[in-house]
Design an enzyme around this catalytic site. Structure first.
Site, PDB file in Angstrom:
ATOM      1  CG  ASN A  14      -0.386   0.708   2.412  1.00 23.40           C
ATOM      2  OD1 ASN A  14      -0.465   1.931   2.529  1.00 23.40           O
ATOM      3  ND2 ASN A  14       0.197  -0.066   3.326  1.00 23.40           N
ATOM      4  CG  PHE A  23      -1.023   9.016   7.212  1.00 24.55           C
ATOM      5  CD1 PHE A  23      -0.896   7.656   7.399  1.00 24.55           C
ATOM      6  CD2 PHE A  23      -0.189   9.847   7.952  1.00 24.55           C
ATOM      7  CE1 PHE A  23       0.024   7.129   8.297  1.00 24.55           C
ATOM      8  CE2 PHE A  23       0.730   9.336   8.850  1.00 24.55           C
ATOM      9  CZ  PHE A  23       0.835   7.967   9.023  1.00 24.55           C
ATOM     10  CB  SER A  61       3.472   5.361   7.587  1.00 27.61           C
ATOM     11  OG  SER A  61       3.033   5.358   6.240  1.00 27.61           O
ATOM     12  CG  ASN A 115       2.995   4.458   2.047  1.00 23.16           C
ATOM     13  OD1 ASN A 115       3.803   4.134   1.179  1.00 23.16           O
ATOM     14  ND2 ASN A 115       2.249   3.575   2.684  1.00 23.16           N
ATOM     15  CB  THR A 116       3.780  10.309   5.576  1.00 25.97           C
ATOM     16  OG1 THR A 116       2.412   9.884   5.423  1.00 25.97           O
ATOM     17  CG2 THR A 116       3.811  11.790   5.907  1.00 25.97           C
ATOM     18  CE  LYS A 131       2.148  -0.431  13.007  1.00 25.64           C
ATOM     19  NZ  LYS A 131       0.767  -0.589  12.504  1.00 25.64           N
ATOM     20  CG  ASN A 171       3.903   0.821   9.741  1.00 27.86           C
ATOM     21  OD1 ASN A 171       3.238   0.342   8.832  1.00 27.86           O
ATOM     22  ND2 ASN A 171       3.623   2.000  10.281  1.00 27.86           N
TER      23      ASN A 171
END
Length: 348
Positions: free
Chosen positions: A110, A114, A172, A174-175, A210, A239
């Protein structure tokens, strides 16, 4: 009912992954599925950071980003739920497509970014959540925020009154710049600010951290030291990963974070290393690749007080939760453990 679930999942897999995810949440809310409710036993009951859990198997963040299916998820057999991630302002996330199944690998990639409805929508839904289920929230930051710590503080202040715990998400992939916060100095500053914000709640709640699986042993040692010094209540390991070794699915080259079965070994190794570094001072939550009671048991034996799953539900359905919990109970009984706590960190 299991046959109907499998038929429904087969139909969903013919759709775009994100569309299927949304339909699955709506289907859960119909109330047609048989749900077991709370599953517990004397062996399964766990105390985690002051929270009393009926069993140690929780839902990981990402499945229910906006608290849209709280009632059915509360009856699915989980011991606790983690929602979100939630950012201060609503955020569309990255362009679609951004969610990809790797069916051959029982995995998902993915790059959602967010996407969520924002903290006001989340707070409104949390205010009417079912009682009796331990529920937490993954704190997120808006992509264009100049200061991610300010965003974490804002979400905690707004949603904290209706939460049992909150998770600081610095892992994450993705940020942009988010994983930079796992560095020692940056992490210490961030944790201090968020824990100060927690102190301002009328009912202070446990705060978890996390972390990513793509860390060196030195990174893990630094995180354990900083988290311990700050007074973090638990660490979630891990994660999604940026690694791609051994994948066979046609979507393997997609950018984003990989979750599911291929992550199990790496995430469990990070968990075990973190358990060694923490020396029992901080409880750990094991995440990554769990798809069976045996794998949940492996995480506990590697050092986890509790575990979370999500991606395995894409392939096993919501009924998987009950199977994992009951199989875990049977494994604990087989090996003579009277409680989960007795099995934590005894080795794989």
């Amino acid at each position: 009912m299991r046959f109907l679930e499998q038929a429904g999942m087969a139909a969903l897999r013919r759709m775009d992954a994100e569309t299927a995810h949304g339909l699955a949440l709506r289907a859960a809310n119909t109330g047609l599925a048989r749900l077991p409710g709370t599953i517990t036993s004397p062996r399964l009951r766990v105390k985690l950071a002051g929270l009393d859990l009926p069993n140690p198997v929780g839902l990981a963040a990402g499945m229910d980003k906006n608290a849209e299916a709280l009632r059915p998820l509360s009856r699915a057999g989980f011991g606790f739920l983690e929602l979100g991630a939630t950012t201060p302002r609503p955020q569309p996330g990255n362009p679609r497509p951004r969610l990809f199944r790797l069916i051959e690998d029982r995995a998902v990639i993915n790059r959602m970014g967010f996407n969520n409805a924002g903290m006001e929508a989340m707070a409104a839904r949390l205010a009417t959540r079912p009682h009796g289920m331990v529920t937490g929230l993954n704190l997120g930051a808006n992509k264009d925020s100049p200061d991610y710590a300010t965003d974490f503080e804002a979400v905690l202040a707004r949603c904290g009154p209706d939460l049992d715990f909150a998770t600081i998400n610095v892992s994450s992939p993705n940020t942009e710049r988010l994983r930079d916060l796992q560095g020692k100095a940056a992490l210490a500053a961030l944790l201090g600010r968020v824990l100060d914000a927690r102190a301002g709640l009328a009912r202070p709640i446990p705060v978890f951290l996390k972390i990513a699986p793509d860390l060196s042993d030195g990174d893990i040692a630094d995180i354990a030291e900083v988290a311990g010094d700050a007074g973090i209540d638990a660490i979630i390991a891990t994660n999604t990963t940026l690694a791609r070794e051994g994948l066979t699915g046609p979507n393997a080259a997609q950018a984003g974070g990989l979750s599911g079965a291929p992550l199990f070994e790496r995430s469990t190794a990070v968990l075990a290393r973190l358990h060694d570094e923490c020396g029992g001072r901080i409880p750990l939550i094991g995440v990554g690749g769990i798809g069976s009671g045996e794998q949940a048991y492996d995480k506990i034996r590697a050092g986890a007080t509790a575990v979370q799953l999500y991606t395995a539900l894409v392939y096993g359905g919501l009924s998987l939760v009950e199977r994992v919990v009951r199989d875990l109970d049977a494994l604990l009984e087989r090996d003579g453990f009277l409680t989960v706590a007795e099995a934590v960190g005894v080795g794989r």
